[in-house]
Design an enzyme around this catalytic site. Structure first.
Site, PDB file in Angstrom:
ATOM      1  N   THR A  41       1.844 -10.360  20.285  1.00 16.96           N
ATOM      2  CA  THR A  41       1.075  -9.771  19.186  1.00 16.96           C
ATOM      3  C   THR A  41       1.239 -10.546  17.888  1.00 16.96           C
ATOM      4  OG1 THR A  41       1.299  -7.585  20.185  1.00 16.96           O
ATOM      5  CG2 THR A  41       0.698  -7.653  17.859  1.00 16.96           C
ATOM      6  N   CYS A  42       2.471 -10.865  17.520  1.00 18.63           N
ATOM      7  CA  CYS A  42       2.717 -11.493  16.216  1.00 18.63           C
ATOM      8  C   CYS A  42       1.918 -12.774  16.048  1.00 18.63           C
ATOM      9  CB  CYS A  42       4.219 -11.765  16.041  1.00 18.63           C
ATOM     10  SG  CYS A  42       4.573 -12.697  14.553  1.00 18.63           S
ATOM     11  N   CYS A  47       0.997 -10.689  12.893  1.00 22.54           N
ATOM     12  CA  CYS A  47       1.524 -11.267  11.648  1.00 22.54           C
ATOM     13  C   CYS A  47       0.881 -12.599  11.244  1.00 22.54           C
ATOM     14  CB  CYS A  47       3.024 -11.538  11.764  1.00 22.54           C
ATOM     15  SG  CYS A  47       3.919 -10.427  12.830  1.00 22.54           S
ATOM     16  N   LYS A  50      -2.973 -12.488  10.568  1.00 22.55           N
ATOM     17  CA  LYS A  50      -3.094 -11.571   9.408  1.00 22.55           C
ATOM     18  C   LYS A  50      -2.735 -12.310   8.124  1.00 22.55           C
ATOM     19  CE  LYS A  50       0.173  -9.789   7.778  1.00 22.55           C
ATOM     20  NZ  LYS A  50       0.956  -8.698   8.288  1.00 22.55           N
ATOM     21  N   GLY A 176      -2.643   4.943   6.974  1.00 20.83           N
ATOM     22  CA  GLY A 176      -2.051   4.684   5.664  1.00 20.83           C
ATOM     23  C   GLY A 176      -0.770   3.886   5.788  1.00 20.83           C
ATOM     24  N   TYR A 178       1.274   0.126   7.468  1.00 22.91           N
ATOM     25  CA  TYR A 178       1.252  -1.326   7.224  1.00 22.91           C
ATOM     26  C   TYR A 178      -0.145  -1.908   7.463  1.00 22.91           C
ATOM     27  CZ  TYR A 178       6.416  -1.951   7.458  1.00 22.91           C
ATOM     28  OH  TYR A 178       7.765  -1.937   7.239  1.00 22.91           O
ATOM     29  N   GLU A 182      -2.723  -3.267   4.629  1.00 21.06           N
ATOM     30  CA  GLU A 182      -2.917  -4.719   4.565  1.00 21.06           C
ATOM     31  C   GLU A 182      -4.392  -5.084   4.749  1.00 21.06           C
ATOM     32  OE1 GLU A 182      -0.119  -6.290   7.419  1.00 21.06           O
ATOM     33  OE2 GLU A 182       1.500  -6.318   5.935  1.00 21.06           O
ATOM     34  N   ARG A 205       3.890   6.073   4.010  1.00 24.10           N
ATOM     35  CA  ARG A 205       4.942   7.068   4.224  1.00 24.10           C
ATOM     36  C   ARG A 205       6.165   6.363   4.829  1.00 24.10           C
ATOM     37  NH1 ARG A 205       6.433  10.831   8.113  1.00 24.10           N
ATOM     38  NH2 ARG A 205       4.906  10.055   9.601  1.00 24.10           N
ATOM     39  N   HIS A 436      14.118 -17.852 -16.117  1.00 23.21           N
ATOM     40  CA  HIS A 436      13.091 -17.481 -17.077  1.00 23.21           C
ATOM     41  C   HIS A 436      12.023 -18.554 -17.197  1.00 23.21           C
ATOM     42  CE1 HIS A 436      11.499 -15.338 -20.502  1.00 23.21           C
ATOM     43  NE2 HIS A 436      11.456 -16.471 -21.173  1.00 23.21           N
ATOM     44  N   GLU A 441      13.236 -12.128 -12.698  1.00 20.46           N
ATOM     45  CA  GLU A 441      14.402 -12.014 -13.592  1.00 20.46           C
ATOM     46  C   GLU A 441      14.681 -10.550 -13.946  1.00 20.46           C
ATOM     47  OE1 GLU A 441      13.998 -13.653 -17.668  1.00 20.46           O
ATOM     48  OE2 GLU A 441      11.875 -13.885 -17.209  1.00 20.46           O
TER      49      GLU A 441
HETATM   50  P1  NDP Z   1       2.293   2.629  10.834  1.00 20.83           P
HETATM   51  O1  NDP Z   1       3.225   3.452  11.618  1.00 20.83           O
HETATM   52  O2  NDP Z   1       2.801   1.764   9.758  1.00 20.83           O
HETATM   53  O3  NDP Z   1       1.150   3.539  10.224  1.00 20.83           O
HETATM   54  C1  NDP Z   1       0.398   4.390  11.027  1.00 20.83           C
HETATM   55  C2  NDP Z   1      -0.514   5.195  10.147  1.00 20.83           C
HETATM   56  O4  NDP Z   1      -1.392   5.938  10.963  1.00 20.83           O
HETATM   57  C3  NDP Z   1       0.246   6.171   9.270  1.00 20.83           C
HETATM   58  O5  NDP Z   1      -0.334   6.205   8.008  1.00 20.83           O
HETATM   59  C4  NDP Z   1       0.048   7.475  10.003  1.00 20.83           C
HETATM   60  O6  NDP Z   1       0.028   8.585   9.144  1.00 20.83           O
HETATM   61  C5  NDP Z   1      -1.326   7.299  10.599  1.00 20.83           C
HETATM   62  N1  NDP Z   1      -1.514   8.122  11.790  1.00 20.83           N
HETATM   63  C6  NDP Z   1      -0.721   8.208  12.874  1.00 20.83           C
HETATM   64  N2  NDP Z   1      -1.227   9.075  13.760  1.00 20.83           N
HETATM   65  C7  NDP Z   1      -2.378   9.532  13.227  1.00 20.83           C
HETATM   66  C8  NDP Z   1      -3.335  10.471  13.659  1.00 20.83           C
HETATM   67  N3  NDP Z   1      -3.230  11.084  14.830  1.00 20.83           N
HETATM   68  N4  NDP Z   1      -4.385  10.724  12.847  1.00 20.83           N
HETATM   69  C9  NDP Z   1      -4.505  10.102  11.661  1.00 20.83           C
HETATM   70  N5  NDP Z   1      -3.626   9.205  11.192  1.00 20.83           N
HETATM   71  C10 NDP Z   1      -2.556   8.927  11.970  1.00 20.83           C
HETATM   72  O7  NDP Z   1       1.518   1.800  11.955  1.00 20.83           O
HETATM   73  P2  NDP Z   1       0.558   0.541  11.867  1.00 20.83           P
HETATM   74  O8  NDP Z   1      -0.435   0.743  12.941  1.00 20.83           O
HETATM   75  O9  NDP Z   1       0.088   0.309  10.498  1.00 20.83           O
HETATM   76  O10 NDP Z   1       1.537  -0.632  12.265  1.00 20.83           O
HETATM   77  C11 NDP Z   1       2.332  -0.543  13.439  1.00 20.83           C
HETATM   78  C12 NDP Z   1       3.680  -1.145  13.211  1.00 20.83           C
HETATM   79  O11 NDP Z   1       3.557  -2.549  13.207  1.00 20.83           O
HETATM   80  C13 NDP Z   1       4.298  -0.795  11.858  1.00 20.83           C
HETATM   81  O12 NDP Z   1       5.036   0.380  11.911  1.00 20.83           O
HETATM   82  C14 NDP Z   1       5.145  -1.974  11.563  1.00 20.83           C
HETATM   83  O13 NDP Z   1       6.402  -1.739  12.115  1.00 20.83           O
HETATM   84  C15 NDP Z   1       4.448  -3.109  12.295  1.00 20.83           C
HETATM   85  N6  NDP Z   1       3.719  -3.946  11.336  1.00 20.83           N
HETATM   86  C16 NDP Z   1       4.412  -4.646  10.404  1.00 20.83           C
HETATM   87  C17 NDP Z   1       3.780  -5.419   9.491  1.00 20.83           C
HETATM   88  C18 NDP Z   1       4.568  -6.171   8.472  1.00 20.83           C
HETATM   89  O14 NDP Z   1       5.752  -6.359   8.683  1.00 20.83           O
HETATM   90  N7  NDP Z   1       3.971  -6.593   7.372  1.00 20.83           N
HETATM   91  C19 NDP Z   1       2.321  -5.540   9.463  1.00 20.83           C
HETATM   92  C20 NDP Z   1       1.683  -4.753  10.463  1.00 20.83           C
HETATM   93  C21 NDP Z   1       2.361  -3.996  11.354  1.00 20.83           C
HETATM   94  P3  NDP Z   1       1.375   9.301   8.648  1.00 20.83           P
HETATM   95  O15 NDP Z   1       1.877   8.486   7.524  1.00 20.83           O
HETATM   96  O16 NDP Z   1       0.877  10.631   8.232  1.00 20.83           O
HETATM   97  O17 NDP Z   1       2.277   9.344   9.815  1.00 20.83           O
END
Ligand code: NDP
Length: 461
Positions: A41-42, A47, A50, A176, A178, A182, A205, A436, A441
Site C-alpha cells: 500500500t505505502c 504514502c 500521496k 475525518g 488521515y 489529506e 479524532r 532565527h 524556534e
Molecule cells: P482513520 O482511522 O484515520 O479515519 C477514519 C475516519 O473515518 C474517521 O474520521 C472516522 O470517524 C470515519 N469513519 C469510520 N467509520 C465510519 C462510518 N461507519 N461512517 C462514517 N465515518 C466513519 O482512517 P483513514 O482511512 O484515514 O486511514 C487509515 C489509516 O492509515 C490511518 O489510521 C493511518 O494509520 C494510516 N494513514 C497514515 C497516513 C500518514 O501517516 N500520513 C496517511 C494515510 C493513512 P471517527 O473519527 O468518528 O471515528
C-alpha cells in the site's frame, strides 16, 4: 516433491518485504507472495503517491503566495494527466527496486495470492501450489472499510484515487481521519471544489484537541466545505454526475465521491481458521509483543494486526521479527512515542500524549502553546496560521507531547520525537539556542504556561 521454506511471508508491503529480506540475509530460506504489486500500500497506493500529490497541490497555494513576493504567476495551468504519468513512472521504479532487493537477498517471489492451509502450510491461488514452511508471517496490511450504503459502488477509495483518468470538478470526501483530511487538502490545493463530510464535530479524532480545531479551521481556510454531523445515506447516478444524499436531508451534486472512512485488516479468506489463528473483532490478527499469534508457527506484522497502522511501524515490526526469529537477537518494537504526520496544508506533526491523554495519565500537566501567522505570510498575504503545543508533566517537567501545525511540521516532529523518546525536560529544551528566523524556534522559546480563561458562571469544568 513438496516445496519447503523456513519462512513464508504473505504480503510484499513495507513490513513483509523488510522481514523477508532480513530473514533471508540471516540465512533463512524465504518465500514471499503478493497478489497485487510488490511494494504494498505505502509504495503503490498510499504514502508515496500521496506525497507526490501533496507536493503537486502545494504549488496551487504557492503560486498565489508568490505574487506577494513580486512574482507574476498568472495563467498557470495544472495538468492532471502529466502528474499521474510522472507519479506512475516513479512508482514503477520503486516497485522495481523492491523486487530487485528481494531477489538480491535470495527471496523467492510468487506473484499470486497466498492463503494459510494449516499452521505450517501455505496454498497459492490460483496456481494451487502447496508450500510447507517452518514459520508463516502474515503481512497483508489493510483494505478500505466499506459502509454498505446504497450506491457505494459509485464511489472511489484511496485505491482508485491515484488512477482517476480526469481530475474531478467537484469531489465529496467522506471521513475525518488521515486520508480524508489529506485528500481534501490535496484536491482543494489543485483547485477542485471539495467537500468533506464528517460524522462528528472536529476532524482528526485521536489527535490533541487544539490540533483538531486548528486543522479543521485550516481546511476551511483552504476552501474545503466541511459538513459535520453528517453521514452518507446513498449515492445516486444523475445525468450530471453523482448525487450524494446525506442523513441530514442535504443532497450534494458532484462528480466523484471518495470514501476515507478507515481501513480494516486484510484477513478475509486468508485461511486463518484453517490454521487456528485467533483474530480480534474486525478481523485483526492478534499477536503478542513479538508478533507471534496463538499458533506458535504463525506471526503477523503491520496494519493486519491493527496496532499502529503506519509504514515505519510495520517496517520496525518486520525487522524485530527477523532479528528475533532468524538473527539470534530477540527483541520487540516499542510502540510508545511513535510520531506521525498528516500531510494537509499546512501539515500536522504529532508525537507523544495529547493534553487530554496526559491529564488522564498524570493528573497535573503544564501546557505551552502558540498560534501565530508565520513570517512568510506577512508578505505572501496568506491567512494560513501555524500552531505549536508542548505538553509537559508537571511533576518532573518531562516533555510528554509535542503537537505542531506548520509547513515543516512533519520534518520538525521527527527531531522532536527524539527528544520526547529520550525523556528530555522542558528546561533541557529551553537550554537549546533558537535558530532565527524560523517558525521552529518557537519550540525552544515558549516560556509562558498556558492558563485557561476563568470559567463563566454555570460553565462545566
Ligand atoms: P482513520 O482511522 O484515520 O479515519 C477514519 C475516519 O473515518 C474517521 O474520521 C472516522 O470517524 C470515519 N469513519 C469510520 N467509520 C465510519 C462510518 N461507519 N461512517 C462514517 N465515518 C466513519 O482512517 P483513514 O482511512 O484515514 O486511514 C487509515 C489509516 O492509515 C490511518 O489510521 C493511518 O494509520 C494510516 N494513514 C497514515 C497516513 C500518514 O501517516 N500520513 C496517511 C494515510 C493513512 P471517527 O473519527 O468518528 O471515528
Amino acid at each position: 516433491m513438496q516445496e519447503h521454506v523456513d519462512l513464508f511471508v504473505i504480503g510484499a508491503g513495507s513490513g513483509g518485504v523488510r522481514a523477508a529480506r532480513m530473514s533471508a540475509q540471516y540465512g533463512a530460506k524465504v518465500a514471499i507472495a503478493e497478489e497485487y504489486r510488490i511494494g504494498g500500500t505505502c509504495v503503490i497506493r498510499g504514502c508515496v503517491p500521496k506525497k507526490f500529490m501533496v507536493y503537486a497541490s502545494a504549488y496551487g497555494q504557492g503560486f498565489e503566495e508568490a505574487k506577494g513576493y513580486g512574482w507574476q504567476a498568472d495563467n498557470v495551468r495544472f495538468d492532471w494527466k502529466a502528474l499521474i504519468a510522472a507519479k506512475d513512472m516513479e512508482i514503477d521504479r520503486l516497485s522495481g527496486i523492491y523486487r530487485r532487493n528481494l531477489g538480491n537477498a535470495g527471496v523467492e517471489m510468487f506473484e499470486e495470492r497466498a492463503e494459510l492451509a494449516g499452521p505450517d502450510t501455505v496454498r497459492l491461488v490460483p496456481s494451487g501450489r502447496i508450500i510447507k514452511c517452518d514459520k508463516i508471517l502474515i503481512a497483508t496490511g489493510g483494505t478500505p472499510r466499506a459502509l454498505g450504503f446504497a450506491g457505494e459502488e459509485h464511489t472511489i477509495t484511496s485505491n482508485e484515487v491515484f488512477h482517476l483518468p480526469e481530475i474531478p470538478n467537484h469531489i465529496v470526501i467522506n471521513g475525518g481521519g488521515y486520508i480524508a483530511c489529506e485528500f481534501a487538502s490535496i484536491f482543494a490545493g489543485l483547485g477542485v471544489k471539495t467537500c468533506l463530510i464528517y460524522r462528528r464535530d472536529l476532524v482528526l479524532r485521536g489527535f490533541d484537541d487544539d490540533v483538531r480545531t486548528h486543522a479543521h479551521n485550516e481546511l476551511i481556510r483552504q476552501g474545503v466545505q466541511v459538513i459535520t454531523h453528517a453521514n452518507i445515506d446513498a449515492v445516486k447516478k444523475t445525468d450530471a454526475g453523482l448525487a450524494v444524499h446525506l442523513d441530514t436531508g442535504v443532497i450534494l451534486d458532484c462528480d466523484q465521491v471518495m470514501m476515507a472512512t478507515g481501513r480494516v485488516p486484510a484477513t478475509d479468506g486468508l485461511g486463518l481458521d484453517a490454521a487456528g489463528v485467533n483474530t480480534a473483532r474486525g478481523g485483526a490478527v492478534m499477536v503478542d509483543d513479538f508478533g507471534q499469534t496463538n499458533v506458535p508457527s504463525v506471526f503477523a506484522v503491520g496494519d493486519v494486526t491493527d496496532r499502529i497502522s503506519l509504514t515505519p511501524v510495520a517496517i520496525r515490526e518486520g525487522a524485530a521479527f527477523a532479528d528475533s526469529e532468524f538473527g539470534g537477537r530477540r527483541h520487540s518494537f516499542d510502540h510508545k512515542d511513535v510520531a506521525s504526520a498528516v500531510f494537509t496544508q499546512p501539515p500536522v506533526g504529532s508525537v507523544g500524549l495529547s493534553e487530554h491523554e496526559a491529564r488522564e495519565k498524570y493528573g497535573q500537566i503544564d501546557i505551552y502553546k502558540s498560534s501565530f501567522r508565520p513570517m512568510r505570510h506577512t508578505v505572501s498575504g496568506s491567512a494560513e496560521k501555524y500552531m505549536m503545543k508542548l505538553v509537559v508533566r508537571t511533576e518532573d517537567q518531562v516533555m510528554v507531547g509535542v503537537h505542531l501545525i506548520t509547513d515543516a511540521a512533519p520534518e520538525i516532529i521527527q527531531v522532536a520525537a527524539i527528544a520526547v523518546k529520550a525523556g528530555l525536560t522542558k528546561a533541557e529544551w529551553d537550554e537549546t539556542c533558537a535558530v532565527h528566523p524560523t517558525a521552529a524556534e518557537e519550540l525552544v522559546l515558549m516560556r509562558e504556561k498556558f492558563v485557561p480563561p476563568p470559567l463563566e458562571d454555570g460553565e462545566a469544568v
